[in-house]
Scaffold this motif. Structure first.
Motif, mmCIF file in Angstrom:
data_model
loop_
_atom_site.group_PDB
_atom_site.id
_atom_site.type_symbol
_atom_site.label_atom_id
_atom_site.label_comp_id
_atom_site.label_asym_id
_atom_site.label_seq_id
_atom_site.Cartn_x
_atom_site.Cartn_y
_atom_site.Cartn_z
ATOM 1 N N MET A 150 -22.613 -14.550 -8.747
ATOM 2 C CA MET A 150 -22.971 -14.187 -7.504
ATOM 3 C C MET A 150 -23.001 -12.656 -7.516
ATOM 4 S SD MET A 150 -20.886 -15.014 -3.918
ATOM 5 C CE MET A 150 -20.844 -16.845 -4.482
ATOM 6 N N LYS A 151 -23.971 -11.933 -6.628
ATOM 7 C CA LYS A 151 -23.990 -10.511 -6.560
ATOM 8 C C LYS A 151 -23.283 -10.294 -5.160
ATOM 9 C CE LYS A 151 -27.702 -10.150 -9.630
ATOM 10 N NZ LYS A 151 -29.117 -9.595 -10.027
ATOM 11 N N ILE A 152 -22.333 -9.599 -5.296
ATOM 12 C CA ILE A 152 -21.618 -9.054 -4.073
ATOM 13 C C ILE A 152 -22.017 -7.853 -3.639
ATOM 14 C CG2 ILE A 152 -19.151 -8.666 -3.028
ATOM 15 C CD1 ILE A 152 -19.883 -11.440 -4.031
ATOM 16 N N ILE A 153 -22.687 -7.352 -2.269
ATOM 17 C CA ILE A 153 -22.927 -6.210 -1.755
ATOM 18 C C ILE A 153 -21.753 -5.691 -1.311
ATOM 19 C CG2 ILE A 153 -24.410 -5.022 -0.144
ATOM 20 C CD1 ILE A 153 -26.293 -7.415 -0.212
ATOM 21 N N VAL A 154 -21.585 -4.483 -1.575
ATOM 22 C CA VAL A 154 -20.241 -3.624 -0.733
ATOM 23 C C VAL A 154 -20.884 -2.527 -0.310
ATOM 24 C CG1 VAL A 154 -18.110 -2.815 -1.180
ATOM 25 C CG2 VAL A 154 -18.656 -4.876 -2.430
#
Length: 186
Positions: free
Chosen positions: A1-5
């Motif tokens: 999963m790619k987590i945008i922060v």
């Protein structure tokens, strides 16, 4: 999963902000997620990127050329995408990620998380929007969203989708149990 922060280009004046960025960065790396963020090497942006990288994680930065030219882009990222402007940056970041998380930050951070929350209500963002509020930084914003419900500018259902959390376990729960908003009808 790619987590945008989304987070600040400064560290703020409380160590808890930096500690939370480290905690989130470790969780991202240890769970084989990737970080997608603004590409900076300063402030909380630098802290979270360095933490993910130090823990053998993947980090994708997206930065407009004018900021990269100021030498604030992180030199050690897995990938750095250079775009023309801030609007392109925000759209590219959103297209790359699966979840939107905000750590403390200034007006830019607030604008970015508010925009993706708004886009959720009109069917342009089907990702969870999470404000990591372990430090209490976003308490007043949570109250403001509650006031929007009280005054009839935000539905209670839409308010429930705006997650203010204070632990990594709550972030995981929001992700697991998230259901996208129904497209708003006028």
């Amino acid at each position: 999963m790619k987590i945008i922060v989304y987070c600040g280009a400064s560290t703020g004046n409380e160590t808890v902000f930096n500690d939370n960025a480290i905690e989130l960065g470790k969780w991202i790396a240890e769970n084989n997620h990737a970080l997608v963020y603004g590409g900076g090497n300063v402030g909380l942006m630098g802290t979270i990127a360095n933490t993910v990288l130090e823990n053998s994680g993947e980090v994708i930065g997206v930065m407009p050329k004018f900021l990269a030219d100021r030498e604030i882009s992180h030199p050690g990222l897995t990938e750095l995408v250079i775009v023309d402007n801030m609007s392109e940056r925000k759209n590219k970041i959103l297209s790359l990620g699966d979840v939107c998380v905000a750590l403390p930050g200034g007006p830019g951070t607030l604008e970015e998380i508010a925009e993706v929350i708004s886009w959720s209500r009109i069917g342009q963002n089907d990702r969870p929007c999470i404000l990591y509020n372990k430090s209490g930084y976003y308490d007043l914003l949570a109250g403001f969203f509650d006031n929007m419900v009280d005054k009839g500018f935000l539905t209670a259902d839409d308010r429930e989708r705006i997650a203010f959390v204070d632990s990594i376990e709550q972030i995981e729960s929001v992700i697991t149990n998230y259901r996208p908003a129904e497209i708003r009808k006028y």
